[in-house]
Design a protein around this motif. Structure first.
Motif, PDB file in Angstrom:
ATOM      1  N   LEU A 158       0.822  -1.249   0.063  1.00 33.14           N
ATOM      2  CA  LEU A 158       0.022  -0.023   0.060  1.00 33.14           C
ATOM      3  C   LEU A 158       0.881   1.256   0.045  1.00 33.14           C
ATOM      4  O   LEU A 158       0.527   2.359  -0.311  1.00 33.14           O
ATOM      5  N   THR A 160      -0.555  -4.634  -4.707  1.00 33.49           N
ATOM      6  CA  THR A 160      -1.128  -5.178  -3.235  1.00 33.49           C
ATOM      7  C   THR A 160      -2.283  -6.314  -3.936  1.00 33.49           C
ATOM      8  O   THR A 160      -2.114  -7.254  -3.126  1.00 33.49           O
ATOM      9  N   HIS A 161      -3.111  -6.127  -4.849  1.00 32.28           N
ATOM     10  CA  HIS A 161      -3.912  -7.118  -5.356  1.00 32.28           C
ATOM     11  C   HIS A 161      -3.586  -8.291  -5.774  1.00 32.28           C
ATOM     12  O   HIS A 161      -4.315  -9.453  -5.796  1.00 32.28           O
ATOM     13  N   ARG A 187      -0.850  -9.689  -4.153  1.00 37.03           N
ATOM     14  CA  ARG A 187      -0.015 -10.094  -2.880  1.00 37.03           C
ATOM     15  C   ARG A 187      -1.128 -11.245  -2.215  1.00 37.03           C
ATOM     16  O   ARG A 187      -2.103 -10.589  -1.702  1.00 37.03           O
ATOM     17  N   PRO A 188      -0.588 -12.340  -1.993  1.00 39.16           N
ATOM     18  CA  PRO A 188      -1.534 -13.103  -0.991  1.00 39.16           C
ATOM     19  C   PRO A 188      -1.356 -13.041   0.279  1.00 39.16           C
ATOM     20  O   PRO A 188      -0.887 -13.537   1.160  1.00 39.16           O
ATOM     21  N   LEU A 189      -1.979 -11.660   0.628  1.00 43.06           N
ATOM     22  CA  LEU A 189      -2.053 -11.288   2.217  1.00 43.06           C
ATOM     23  C   LEU A 189      -3.345 -11.054   2.490  1.00 43.06           C
ATOM     24  O   LEU A 189      -4.212 -10.669   1.863  1.00 43.06           O
ATOM     25  N   TYR A 238      -5.159  -7.991   5.298  1.00 39.31           N
ATOM     26  CA  TYR A 238      -4.958  -6.778   5.997  1.00 39.31           C
ATOM     27  C   TYR A 238      -6.020  -6.364   6.824  1.00 39.31           C
ATOM     28  O   TYR A 238      -7.170  -6.292   6.277  1.00 39.31           O
ATOM     29  N   GLY A 295     -13.627 -10.868  -0.754  1.00 38.05           N
ATOM     30  CA  GLY A 295     -12.046 -11.257  -1.056  1.00 38.05           C
ATOM     31  C   GLY A 295     -12.187 -12.540  -1.292  1.00 38.05           C
ATOM     32  O   GLY A 295     -11.373 -12.999  -2.198  1.00 38.05           O
ATOM     33  N   ARG A 315     -12.829 -13.897  -4.768  1.00 37.67           N
ATOM     34  CA  ARG A 315     -11.613 -13.291  -5.920  1.00 37.67           C
ATOM     35  C   ARG A 315     -10.381 -14.064  -5.946  1.00 37.67           C
ATOM     36  O   ARG A 315      -9.351 -14.230  -6.442  1.00 37.67           O
ATOM     37  N   VAL A 316     -10.613 -15.442  -5.035  1.00 36.29           N
ATOM     38  CA  VAL A 316      -9.403 -16.014  -4.844  1.00 36.29           C
ATOM     39  C   VAL A 316      -9.906 -17.586  -5.540  1.00 36.29           C
ATOM     40  O   VAL A 316     -11.006 -17.950  -5.221  1.00 36.29           O
ATOM     41  N   THR A 357      -9.509 -15.028   2.412  1.00 40.15           N
ATOM     42  CA  THR A 357      -8.616 -14.791   1.252  1.00 40.15           C
ATOM     43  C   THR A 357      -7.536 -15.699   1.219  1.00 40.15           C
ATOM     44  O   THR A 357      -6.691 -16.137   0.509  1.00 40.15           O
ATOM     45  N   SER A 358      -7.651 -16.700   2.262  1.00 42.13           N
ATOM     46  CA  SER A 358      -6.479 -17.612   2.611  1.00 42.13           C
ATOM     47  C   SER A 358      -5.115 -16.868   2.389  1.00 42.13           C
ATOM     48  O   SER A 358      -4.332 -17.478   1.699  1.00 42.13           O
ATOM     49  N   PRO A 359      -4.713 -16.073   3.212  1.00 44.40           N
ATOM     50  CA  PRO A 359      -3.677 -15.264   3.037  1.00 44.40           C
ATOM     51  C   PRO A 359      -2.259 -15.997   3.624  1.00 44.40           C
ATOM     52  O   PRO A 359      -2.611 -17.037   4.268  1.00 44.40           O
TER      53      PRO A 359
END
Lengths: 226, 364
Positions: free
Chosen positions: B52, B78-79, B81-83, B85, B105, B108-109, B154-156
């Protein structure tokens, strides 16, 4: 109230012009509003000022320069001629182009305000949830900016319906082509047909009042000139 | 030489007067706390992790995956990155219901990359009854729980929490902390947690990075770093250590509970007030330096916890009359504060066998 076939034709033409112009305004104005709302560029000031010019400029001035630009010796005229489109002045498409310039700030400003009001956070949150920039724009920014779009659409439409000076300069007074309601009122008054003029003028008055009533009742109008 | 496991984070950010300059190696599991006063650069650092904030110079790898490497002009937006926040305020989408916020989210995975199940996230954060509600109808604590679940779904591969409790009052904090502890205990996702709250750090962190004015003052495993004498890090009003143990026994007659600290042979036991934590649970204890005194022999006293210890070293404290003493109790280290005169009077020296008496142990 008796409206002549010519009056009806002017009304139809005006609605066509306003509808087409509003659609184009949303397509052109939204990216401009988005850029103005989010850019840190030093061009933000100059571009914003250019977009806002029609608010303060006499329509005749705007119309005059559009006429020159779109005329046979103007840059736009050269372009349209080389594309085989002929010349834009005194045609309906020419009127549409002029109307887009004329009403641009009335769409850009409310939409820009709405985009600015969203702030960074929802877009950042969406980005961390895997939404790419376009995805963010369509799924987060547009829905959140909906009030601004409603205001911009209504104002852009209403302002285009009310234009006169620009039409006079570049559209002339050609029936079925460029003779819009405001021109028709002018024609009636010139011909001392006050009764006919009342029919159309009264209609525009009521229309404009209703539009503003809707806007101010739903709170959009107060933020308009922020 | 690149480590494939763990997190390597090197960032340089300049904002006029403020500079962030870090070069960190963090464990690839557990909770790392970014701790420091406001303005120390914690949030900026976290935003660099997320992409970010784009660091002018940066390098970031997460358990073998490179997210940012300016030396080869590589920068994952950012979008991509499998994170996950979590912002200070939950930042839920106000026009979407809780359910649709959670789905935002997750959908989108790709289904094949989803490792956190819907039911698991809902249950972990206790939000099953909120799904139909709109964010405006939630309390601050509920909103934050939804925000955490939304990030989890999102399974970060990295979970970033930016002071998720800062906007909540004390009661709401107490409501959320157990959920965060469950994240820590039940998920294998590394968590980076920004906080300026000593209590949160003591309860949640395994690893700590202490920041001040954009610089890393210290970083390392929590217990070890808190016990450093060259840089006593004050969690709250005082220096102290945090120990981890297992609740081994509850003595209902005296309302006390026994915590075994240190695993396996040679572990030690401490008695704490019974708070109802069931036997077998992992717990954390905080022992402040001012609550630890030193005696040469064991003798009867009102102090419940008295343990054999070895003097490791001694360091300066914040007043010339006082010293901080580092002592080894079996495998753990505790800090004790005493007057310089007492230290001289007892003739304490490095390697000496003594008894520590711990007046208060806080079960976190």
């Amino acid at each position: 109230m008796n409206l002549s076939p010519d009056d009806w034709s002017a009304i139809r033409l005006t609605l066509e012009l306003a509808t087409l112009t509003t659609i184009l305004l949303l397509l052109v104005g939204t990216p401009i509003a988005w850029w103005l709302a989010r850019t840190g560029s030093r061009w933000k000031g100059p571009i914003g000022a250019i977009v806002a010019l029609p608010i303060v400029l006499p329509p005749t001035v705007l119309g005059f320069y559009l006429l020159v630009a779109m005329g046979p010796d103007g840059p736009v005229g050269h372009l349209t001629q080389s594309l085989g489109l002929g010349l834009l002045p005194f045609t309906f498409p020419g009127l549409v182009v002029a109307s887009v310039f004329y009403s641009l700030p009335f769409v850009v400003q409310p939409v820009q305000n709405a985009f600015e009001a969203i702030g960074e956070r929802p877009l950042e949150a969406a980005a961390t949830l895997r939404a790419g920039p376009w995805n963010c724009f369509f799924t987060v920014a547009l829905p959140l900016a909906r009030p601004g779009f409603i205001t911009g659409t209504i104002l852009g439409f209403a302002h285009t319906i009310g234009e006169f000076g620009v039409v006079l300069m570049i559209g002339g007074n050609i029936p079925e082509q460029t003779r819009v309601v405001s021109m028709q009122i002018y024609n009636h008054v010139e011909a001392l047909e006050y009764g006919q003029a009342h029919g159309l003028a009264g209609g525009l008055l009521v229309f404009s009042f209703c539009v503003l009533l809707v806007l101010y009742s739903f709170g959009g109008g107060r933020r308009l000139w922020k | 030489m690149e480590m494939s496991e763990g997190i390597a984070a090197r960032f340089r950010v300049n904002f006029g007067a403020f500079n962030l300059d870090t070069d960190l190696r963090l464990p690839g599991t557990g909770v790392t706390a970014l701790f420091g006063p406001s303005g120390s650069g914690k949030t900026t650092l976290l935003r660099c992790f997320a992409g970010l904030q784009r660091a002018a110079r940066g390098h970031l790898t997460i358990n073998g995956d490179c997210w940012h490497d300016d030396s080869r002009k590589f920068y994952l937006p950012t979008h991509r990155r499998p994170l996950g926040y979590v912002f200070q305020e939950a930042s839920l989408f106000s026009r979407l219901s809780v359910q649709r916020n959670l789905e935002f989210g997750m959908k989108r995975v790709p289904a094949t990359e989803r490792r956190v199940a819907w039911g698991q996230a809902i249950e972990l954060l206790g939000i099953g009854h909120l799904l139909e509600r709109m964010p405006s109808g939630l309390s601050g604590g509920e909103r934050q729980r939804v925000g955490i679940a939304r990030a989890l779904l999102t399974s970060p591969r990295l979970l970033l929490l930016d002071e998720p409790l800062a906007s909540l009052d004390l009661a709401r904090k107490q409501e959320i902390l157990p959920y965060l502890e469950r994240l820590h205990d039940e998920l294998s996702i590394p968590i980076v947690y920004v906080s300026h709250s000593p209590d949160e750090v003591a309860r949640l962190a395994d690893h700590i990075v202490v920041l001040d004015q954009g610089k890393v003052l210290a970083d390392g495993p929590l217990a070890e770093t808190l016990a450093r004498l060259d840089l006593p890090i004050r969690l709250g009003e005082d220096a102290g250590v945090v120990l981890e143990g297992t609740l081994a026994e509850r003595d209902l007659q005296w309302s006390l509970a026994r915590v075994d600290v240190g695993v396996g042979v040679g572990g030690e036991s401490l008695w704490v007030r019974d708070t109802g934590t069931p036997v077998g649970h992992r717990v954390r204890l905080r022992i402040l330096a001012r609550d630890v005194s030193i005696a040469l022999q064991r003798f009867d006293s009102s102090i419940v916890n008295s343990l054999p210890a070895t003097v490791l070293d001694q360091g300066e404290d914040n007043h010339p009359a006082l010293v901080l003493m580092r002592l080894q109790v079996v495998k753990e280290i505790v800090l004790a504060r005493l007057t310089r005169r007492s230290a001289a009077h007892l003739g304490l020296s490095v390697g000496q066998q003594v008894w520590v008496q711990i007046k208060a142990v806080a079960l976190l």
